[in-house]
Design a protein around this motif. Sequence first.
Motif, mmCIF file in Angstrom:
data_model
loop_
_atom_site.group_PDB
_atom_site.id
_atom_site.type_symbol
_atom_site.label_atom_id
_atom_site.label_comp_id
_atom_site.label_asym_id
_atom_site.label_seq_id
_atom_site.Cartn_x
_atom_site.Cartn_y
_atom_site.Cartn_z
ATOM 1 N N PRO C 57 1.017 -0.946 -0.042
ATOM 2 C CA PRO C 57 -0.126 0.335 0.060
ATOM 3 C C PRO C 57 0.828 1.080 0.266
ATOM 4 O O PRO C 57 2.280 1.327 0.701
ATOM 5 C CB PRO C 57 -0.898 0.021 1.011
ATOM 6 C CG PRO C 57 -0.073 -0.753 2.400
ATOM 7 C CD PRO C 57 0.765 -1.817 1.641
ATOM 8 N N ILE C 58 0.300 2.326 -0.439
ATOM 9 C CA ILE C 58 1.268 3.304 -0.719
ATOM 10 C C ILE C 58 -0.291 4.944 -0.256
ATOM 11 O O ILE C 58 -1.366 4.143 -0.899
ATOM 12 C CB ILE C 58 1.864 3.768 -2.047
ATOM 13 C CG1 ILE C 58 3.280 5.445 -1.618
ATOM 14 C CG2 ILE C 58 1.262 4.405 -3.455
ATOM 15 C CD1 ILE C 58 4.091 4.739 -2.436
ATOM 16 N N LEU C 59 0.414 5.975 0.575
ATOM 17 C CA LEU C 59 -0.811 6.788 0.583
ATOM 18 C C LEU C 59 -1.235 7.694 -0.869
ATOM 19 O O LEU C 59 0.040 8.170 -0.886
ATOM 20 C CB LEU C 59 -0.594 7.263 2.041
ATOM 21 C CG LEU C 59 -1.423 8.391 2.201
ATOM 22 C CD1 LEU C 59 -2.699 7.643 2.758
ATOM 23 C CD2 LEU C 59 -1.035 9.118 3.859
ATOM 24 N N ALA C 60 -2.006 8.021 -0.876
ATOM 25 C CA ALA C 60 -1.934 8.731 -2.359
ATOM 26 C C ALA C 60 -2.270 10.488 -1.788
ATOM 27 O O ALA C 60 -2.063 10.878 -2.795
ATOM 28 C CB ALA C 60 -2.722 8.206 -3.001
ATOM 29 N N PHE C 115 0.377 -0.459 -5.190
ATOM 30 C CA PHE C 115 1.423 0.263 -5.681
ATOM 31 C C PHE C 115 2.637 -1.340 -5.573
ATOM 32 O O PHE C 115 2.910 -1.897 -4.819
ATOM 33 C CB PHE C 115 2.395 1.625 -4.687
ATOM 34 C CG PHE C 115 2.892 1.774 -5.088
ATOM 35 C CD1 PHE C 115 2.579 2.843 -6.497
ATOM 36 C CD2 PHE C 115 4.678 2.231 -4.535
ATOM 37 C CE1 PHE C 115 3.810 3.734 -7.187
ATOM 38 C CE2 PHE C 115 5.487 2.568 -5.820
ATOM 39 C CZ PHE C 115 5.593 3.778 -6.601
ATOM 40 N N TYR C 117 6.441 -1.307 -5.645
ATOM 41 C CA TYR C 117 7.799 -0.718 -5.655
ATOM 42 C C TYR C 117 8.677 -0.947 -6.354
ATOM 43 O O TYR C 117 9.595 0.018 -6.906
ATOM 44 C CB TYR C 117 8.325 -0.707 -3.575
ATOM 45 C CG TYR C 117 6.391 -0.357 -3.083
ATOM 46 C CD1 TYR C 117 7.991 0.802 -2.698
ATOM 47 C CD2 TYR C 117 6.244 -1.169 -2.437
ATOM 48 C CE1 TYR C 117 6.809 1.964 -1.886
ATOM 49 C CE2 TYR C 117 5.085 -0.395 -1.426
ATOM 50 C CZ TYR C 117 5.867 1.412 -1.078
ATOM 51 O OH TYR C 117 4.650 2.070 -0.452
#
Lengths: 143, 143, 143, 143
Positions: C57-60, C115, C117
Amino acid sequence: MLEDYPVTITLPVLWGDQDAFGHVNNTACIRWFESVRVRYLELLGGGQLHSPTKVGPILARVACNYRRQLNYPDEVTIGARVERIGNSSFTMQHAVWSAAQQAIATDGESVVVAFDYTTQKPVRIPADLRAGIAQLEGRDFPS
Amino acid sequence: MLEDYPVTITLPVLWGDQDAFGHVNNTACIRWFESVRVRYLELLGGGQLHSPTKVGPILARVACNYRRQLNYPDEVTIGARVERIGNSSFTMQHAVWSAAQQAIATDGESVVVAFDYTTQKPVRIPADLRAGIAQLEGRDFPS
Amino acid sequence: MLEDYPVTITLPVLWGDQDAFGHVNNTACIRWFESVRVRYLELLGGGQLHSPTKVGPILARVACNYRRQLNYPDEVTIGARVERIGNSSFTMQHAVWSAAQQAIATDGESVVVAFDYTTQKPVRIPADLRAGIAQLEGRDFPS
Amino acid sequence: MLEDYPVTITLPVLWGDQDAFGHVNNTACIRWFESVRVRYLELLGGGQLHSPTKVGPILARVACNYRRQLNYPDEVTIGARVERIGNSSFTMQHAVWSAAQQAIATDGESVVVAFDYTTQKPVRIPADLRAGIAQLEGRDFPS
């Protein structure tokens, strides 16, 4: 564990307490010390320390020994006990217990000064504050 | 001022560094120590301290003396110098200079251990790291 | 109160969460959102989101509405619920309940992207992650 | 780059801004927004916003879009410009420029309310504050 500490608080380790090394950052522990220190002062009756006399606590020194790496998730119990009362300052000992590791992860100390924010000078620790610490600690302190 | 410190960084005090007492919170200073400590390690060639040997620095102790209250706005210069090199650790001295007050506001120290993250044990400080510190400090350290 | 939120965590307000205005600083709330977001992802089985596929996960985006001032001492319960699942992202709604005020103090949202990476690009949300969210939320999401 | 922003500040990325993912944590950006927001308010003459009328700014909303991962070391320039002035609030647009990436890494907005801390209610934005914003932005705002 922390049975020698009359004041303790328990806090979760947050994911965000970790740094790029993947363990809890050193500043998190200093914040934990602050949190238990404030709690201790509240139990003494923070009002004695603050207005209307404009005399309050000020931190003169903090030190922390990092003995074990901490990781998320975990829950820590932070202890505070007063070990020394001087003329205008007292020394609090801290320890942080890790529930996940069942061990002391860090320990350290805070030196708190009774400070007159008006004159910007240390003052003598009030007698009732000294008595409050003795009561919380269950022992007398040499004066 | 900080002319005895071979490594310094300069940072602005942020409004958000202040706490409910209206002065800079004690944890901000610990973060400043970290920032200059990392900078010092970089100048030593951080690569020597990290992979592929999986030996890296780990913080064993930090201590800070709060000598003057700091406020926003201000700019602080934080210094680091190594005072002692032991078998597996070294001690860094720190001082924080306030531009607004033209005085040392806090000082303290960090103890850094050369740590094998694989075996989770301290290791002897590598010879080239020891030499790098001596070069930065411009003096020999007793071995 | 937060009965519409399938995932909640409860945290004490720390004295140090307060800023020079004497109320809880705006960044504390963003950290609370992060803490409940991480908890939500753990319940989905964080392992699906991380290695060995190197998809995580990545924070958008994060947003927070500050509706009431918070003070120390207090205890906050932070909720998270997924409101939308898109192709490569989903939107989480947050609310923060103040025990002292018996009211919602802040609310907001996080947008989380699946995401890769390795390629540094968003990927389609895995089917089992989508199913996990539906199960936690107790409802279907249009695909 | 940020030539459309009348107010900017430049800050180093700190090693400690990074989290366990090894990139800058989302809360760091919210702190940067705060820092430039405070700077903007100072340039307006913060005194107008504060005592003796006990009317001051309060943050009603913050939002941040994370467009690129940031890493240490880097230097960021954070911009603020007012895009909208309402009856009792105004909206500030933010952007964060990464020197290392030569690109906008994040952008977002803050909504600031003119707040009477005595009555705990929003108040109409003072005329001189409105004029100060117009002067800083070099344009008129519809009233």
